[in-house]
Design a protein around this motif. Sequence first.
Motif, PDB file in Angstrom:
ATOM      1  N   ASP A   1      18.656 -47.840  17.889  1.00 44.01           N
ATOM      2  CA  ASP A   1      20.057 -47.400  17.820  1.00 44.01           C
ATOM      3  C   ASP A   1      20.345 -46.160  18.657  1.00 44.01           C
ATOM      4  OD1 ASP A   1      20.810 -49.415  15.966  1.00 44.01           O
ATOM      5  OD2 ASP A   1      19.946 -48.235  14.329  1.00 44.01           O
ATOM      6  N   ILE A   2      19.381 -45.723  19.445  1.00 42.46           N
ATOM      7  CA  ILE A   2      19.525 -44.439  20.123  1.00 42.46           C
ATOM      8  C   ILE A   2      20.711 -44.416  21.087  1.00 42.46           C
ATOM      9  CG2 ILE A   2      17.973 -44.956  22.061  1.00 42.46           C
ATOM     10  CD1 ILE A   2      16.854 -42.055  21.628  1.00 42.46           C
ATOM     11  N   ASP A   3      21.017 -45.544  21.719  1.00 39.34           N
ATOM     12  CA  ASP A   3      22.161 -45.572  22.638  1.00 39.34           C
ATOM     13  C   ASP A   3      23.489 -45.455  21.902  1.00 39.34           C
ATOM     14  OD1 ASP A   3      20.562 -45.785  24.882  1.00 39.34           O
ATOM     15  OD2 ASP A   3      20.630 -47.974  24.933  1.00 39.34           O
ATOM     16  N   ASP A   4      23.466 -45.680  20.590  1.00 44.25           N
ATOM     17  CA  ASP A   4      24.695 -45.619  19.788  1.00 44.25           C
ATOM     18  C   ASP A   4      24.685 -44.404  18.863  1.00 44.25           C
ATOM     19  OD1 ASP A   4      27.180 -46.713  19.288  1.00 44.25           O
ATOM     20  OD2 ASP A   4      26.475 -47.997  17.647  1.00 44.25           O
ATOM     21  N   ALA A   5      23.802 -43.444  19.145  1.00 41.26           N
ATOM     22  CA  ALA A   5      23.612 -42.311  18.229  1.00 41.26           C
ATOM     23  C   ALA A   5      24.885 -41.521  17.989  1.00 41.26           C
ATOM     24  CB  ALA A   5      22.518 -41.389  18.760  1.00 41.26           C
ATOM     25  N   TYR A   6      25.749 -41.416  18.997  1.00 46.38           N
ATOM     26  CA  TYR A   6      26.952 -40.592  18.875  1.00 46.38           C
ATOM     27  C   TYR A   6      28.215 -41.428  18.663  1.00 46.38           C
ATOM     28  CZ  TYR A   6      23.982 -36.705  20.082  1.00 46.38           C
ATOM     29  OH  TYR A   6      22.983 -35.766  20.059  1.00 46.38           O
ATOM     30  N   GLY A   7      28.030 -42.682  18.253  1.00 45.79           N
ATOM     31  CA  GLY A   7      29.180 -43.510  17.929  1.00 45.79           C
ATOM     32  C   GLY A   7      29.902 -42.991  16.693  1.00 45.79           C
ATOM     33  N   ASP A   8      31.172 -43.287  16.582  1.00 44.52           N
ATOM     34  CA  ASP A   8      32.008 -42.800  15.485  1.00 44.52           C
ATOM     35  C   ASP A   8      31.887 -43.723  14.274  1.00 44.52           C
ATOM     36  OD1 ASP A   8      33.816 -41.229  14.100  1.00 44.52           O
ATOM     37  OD2 ASP A   8      35.571 -42.230  14.950  1.00 44.52           O
TER      38      ASP A   8
ATOM     39  N   PRO B   1      20.390 -32.488  17.861  1.00 43.94           N
ATOM     40  CA  PRO B   1      20.219 -33.717  18.648  1.00 43.94           C
ATOM     41  C   PRO B   1      20.232 -34.959  17.751  1.00 43.94           C
ATOM     42  CG  PRO B   1      18.091 -32.660  18.353  1.00 43.94           C
ATOM     43  CD  PRO B   1      19.116 -31.744  17.718  1.00 43.94           C
ATOM     44  N   ARG B   2      21.411 -35.520  17.555  1.00 46.70           N
ATOM     45  CA  ARG B   2      21.554 -36.668  16.647  1.00 46.70           C
ATOM     46  C   ARG B   2      20.656 -37.834  17.052  1.00 46.70           C
ATOM     47  NH1 ARG B   2      25.398 -38.655  12.801  1.00 46.70           N
ATOM     48  NH2 ARG B   2      25.805 -40.883  12.979  1.00 46.70           N
ATOM     49  N   GLU B   3      20.366 -37.961  18.340  1.00 45.00           N
ATOM     50  CA  GLU B   3      19.528 -39.064  18.813  1.00 45.00           C
ATOM     51  C   GLU B   3      18.130 -39.021  18.197  1.00 45.00           C
ATOM     52  OE1 GLU B   3      19.158 -35.731  21.884  1.00 45.00           O
ATOM     53  OE2 GLU B   3      20.762 -36.646  20.658  1.00 45.00           O
ATOM     54  N   GLU B   4      17.701 -37.837  17.716  1.00 42.98           N
ATOM     55  CA  GLU B   4      16.385 -37.704  17.094  1.00 42.98           C
ATOM     56  C   GLU B   4      16.371 -38.235  15.660  1.00 42.98           C
ATOM     57  OE1 GLU B   4      13.574 -36.660  18.331  1.00 42.98           O
ATOM     58  OE2 GLU B   4      14.156 -35.712  20.222  1.00 42.98           O
ATOM     59  N   PHE B   5      17.541 -38.513  15.093  1.00 34.75           N
ATOM     60  CA  PHE B   5      17.634 -38.867  13.683  1.00 34.75           C
ATOM     61  C   PHE B   5      18.022 -40.326  13.439  1.00 34.75           C
ATOM     62  CE2 PHE B   5      18.061 -34.324  13.999  1.00 34.75           C
ATOM     63  CZ  PHE B   5      17.354 -33.830  12.912  1.00 34.75           C
TER      64      PHE B   5
ATOM     65  N   ALA C   1      23.461 -34.517  25.831  1.00 38.57           N
ATOM     66  CA  ALA C   1      24.286 -33.316  25.712  1.00 38.57           C
ATOM     67  C   ALA C   1      25.733 -33.640  26.047  1.00 38.57           C
ATOM     68  CB  ALA C   1      23.756 -32.224  26.629  1.00 38.57           C
ATOM     69  N   SER C   2      25.931 -34.501  27.019  1.00 40.11           N
ATOM     70  CA  SER C   2      27.280 -34.925  27.384  1.00 40.11           C
ATOM     71  C   SER C   2      27.935 -35.706  26.244  1.00 40.11           C
ATOM     72  CB  SER C   2      27.235 -35.774  28.652  1.00 40.11           C
ATOM     73  OG  SER C   2      28.521 -36.265  28.969  1.00 40.11           O
ATOM     74  N   ARG C   3      27.148 -36.564  25.598  1.00 39.57           N
ATOM     75  CA  ARG C   3      27.685 -37.334  24.477  1.00 39.57           C
ATOM     76  C   ARG C   3      28.026 -36.423  23.294  1.00 39.57           C
ATOM     77  NH1 ARG C   3      23.980 -42.843  24.063  1.00 39.57           N
ATOM     78  NH2 ARG C   3      24.228 -43.512  26.227  1.00 39.57           N
ATOM     79  N   ARG C   4      27.201 -35.391  23.077  1.00 37.46           N
ATOM     80  CA  ARG C   4      27.516 -34.440  22.004  1.00 37.46           C
ATOM     81  C   ARG C   4      28.821 -33.712  22.294  1.00 37.46           C
ATOM     82  NH1 ARG C   4      21.981 -33.682  21.715  1.00 37.46           N
ATOM     83  NH2 ARG C   4      21.954 -31.836  23.064  1.00 37.46           N
ATOM     84  N   ALA C   5      29.019 -33.334  23.547  1.00 39.37           N
ATOM     85  CA  ALA C   5      30.254 -32.641  23.913  1.00 39.37           C
ATOM     86  C   ALA C   5      31.462 -33.548  23.680  1.00 39.37           C
ATOM     87  CB  ALA C   5      30.187 -32.203  25.374  1.00 39.37           C
ATOM     88  N   GLU C   6      31.340 -34.811  24.028  1.00 36.55           N
ATOM     89  CA  GLU C   6      32.437 -35.763  23.788  1.00 36.55           C
ATOM     90  C   GLU C   6      32.679 -35.934  22.294  1.00 36.55           C
ATOM     91  OE1 GLU C   6      31.526 -39.394  25.743  1.00 36.55           O
ATOM     92  OE2 GLU C   6      31.700 -38.554  27.769  1.00 36.55           O
ATOM     93  N   MET C   7      31.597 -35.998  21.510  1.00 31.87           N
ATOM     94  CA  MET C   7      31.730 -36.122  20.061  1.00 31.87           C
ATOM     95  C   MET C   7      32.512 -34.941  19.485  1.00 31.87           C
ATOM     96  SD  MET C   7      28.700 -35.895  17.191  1.00 31.87           S
ATOM     97  CE  MET C   7      28.458 -34.143  17.567  1.00 31.87           C
ATOM     98  N   LEU C   8      32.156 -33.725  19.924  1.00 28.88           N
ATOM     99  CA  LEU C   8      32.833 -32.534  19.428  1.00 28.88           C
ATOM    100  C   LEU C   8      34.329 -32.573  19.712  1.00 28.88           C
ATOM    101  CD1 LEU C   8      30.337 -29.687  20.426  1.00 28.88           C
ATOM    102  CD2 LEU C   8      30.715 -30.638  18.158  1.00 28.88           C
ATOM    103  N   GLU C   9      34.690 -33.005  20.898  1.00 27.88           N
ATOM    104  CA  GLU C   9      36.099 -33.019  21.293  1.00 27.88           C
ATOM    105  C   GLU C   9      36.864 -34.148  20.626  1.00 27.88           C
ATOM    106  OE1 GLU C   9      39.719 -32.211  23.085  1.00 27.88           O
ATOM    107  OE2 GLU C   9      37.934 -30.977  22.854  1.00 27.88           O
ATOM    108  N   TRP C  10      36.368 -35.383  20.766  1.00 31.85           N
ATOM    109  CA  TRP C  10      37.156 -36.549  20.367  1.00 31.85           C
ATOM    110  C   TRP C  10      37.012 -36.920  18.898  1.00 31.85           C
ATOM    111  CZ3 TRP C  10      40.785 -38.187  23.562  1.00 31.85           C
ATOM    112  CH2 TRP C  10      40.680 -37.830  24.916  1.00 31.85           C
ATOM    113  N   GLN C  11      35.817 -36.770  18.336  1.00 29.18           N
ATOM    114  CA  GLN C  11      35.604 -37.180  16.951  1.00 29.18           C
ATOM    115  C   GLN C  11      35.852 -36.058  15.950  1.00 29.18           C
ATOM    116  OE1 GLN C  11      31.958 -39.365  16.208  1.00 29.18           O
ATOM    117  NE2 GLN C  11      31.747 -39.869  18.363  1.00 29.18           N
ATOM    118  N   LEU C  12      35.653 -34.811  16.374  1.00 33.38           N
ATOM    119  CA  LEU C  12      35.733 -33.690  15.434  1.00 33.38           C
ATOM    120  C   LEU C  12      36.959 -32.812  15.657  1.00 33.38           C
ATOM    121  CD1 LEU C  12      31.961 -32.654  15.309  1.00 33.38           C
ATOM    122  CD2 LEU C  12      33.155 -34.495  14.110  1.00 33.38           C
ATOM    123  N   ALA C  13      37.030 -32.109  16.783  1.00 37.25           N
ATOM    124  CA  ALA C  13      38.123 -31.165  17.013  1.00 37.25           C
ATOM    125  C   ALA C  13      39.483 -31.849  16.961  1.00 37.25           C
ATOM    126  CB  ALA C  13      37.920 -30.454  18.350  1.00 37.25           C
ATOM    127  N   ARG C  14      39.603 -32.994  17.603  1.00 37.48           N
ATOM    128  CA  ARG C  14      40.903 -33.681  17.637  1.00 37.48           C
ATOM    129  C   ARG C  14      41.259 -34.347  16.318  1.00 37.48           C
ATOM    130  NH1 ARG C  14      42.827 -35.642  23.490  1.00 37.48           N
ATOM    131  NH2 ARG C  14      41.814 -34.036  24.734  1.00 37.48           N
TER     132      ARG C  14
END
Length: 221
Positions: free
Chosen positions: A43-50, A34-38, A5-18
């Motif tokens: 690769d689960i540790d890198d699920a929210y990589g840009d 939950p991107r980690e499910e897909f 959930a923390s990684r998703r929040a960072e993704m929203l701020e840094w990869q999307l909103a900004r």
Amino acid sequence: MSEFASRRAEMLEWQLARRGIRDRSVLEAMGSVPREEFVRPRDIDDAYGDHPLPIGDGQTISQPYIVALMAEAAQIGPRSRVLEVGTGSGYAAAVLAAIAAEVWSVERMPELAATASERLARLGYANAHVLCSDGSIGLAAEAPFDAIIVSAAGPTLPAALREQLTDRGRLVMPIEERRGWQELVAASRHGDAWRRESLGAVRFVPLIGEQGWAPRPAPRR
């Protein structure tokens, strides 16, 4: 807050909103899926990589920004019926299903289609339906669609997809007009007229099918 959930929040701020994603429904959907499910377990540790990640069979899950950009460009609302071409792991279908009334997703590879269908059902996306078929010719039985999103690059906007779009509907798709160079375009239908805008350079797998590219011949043994 959990680690993912923390990684998703960072993704929203840094990869999307900004980077300019403004559609609130898209941001909320990206924050809920939950991107980690897909992704593959390795690769689960890198699920929210840009960046995109491989999912097998030469296919990838697109980077979060591209998924959000395409969803925003499609201008989907809560009553929209959406066609997605290129299900892959099902991640983009889940994002679209979190916004739209109904999503039909077409995948040409049987194993990917079956796995994505099971995954979406398990995670509760009951309004997302996966079929194994040639996505380049769309899904006439369920047309018309308010939006069509194609996660593979073709030589042009397929006539079948254009015909299956409602008036004022939008078709978002990468076009490979020159070898090695692709442009993501958003085309909107206005009666018999079309308006087209560029969303920038991208890199997608090829759209294989009747109104896309021909499959590459199998290598000789």
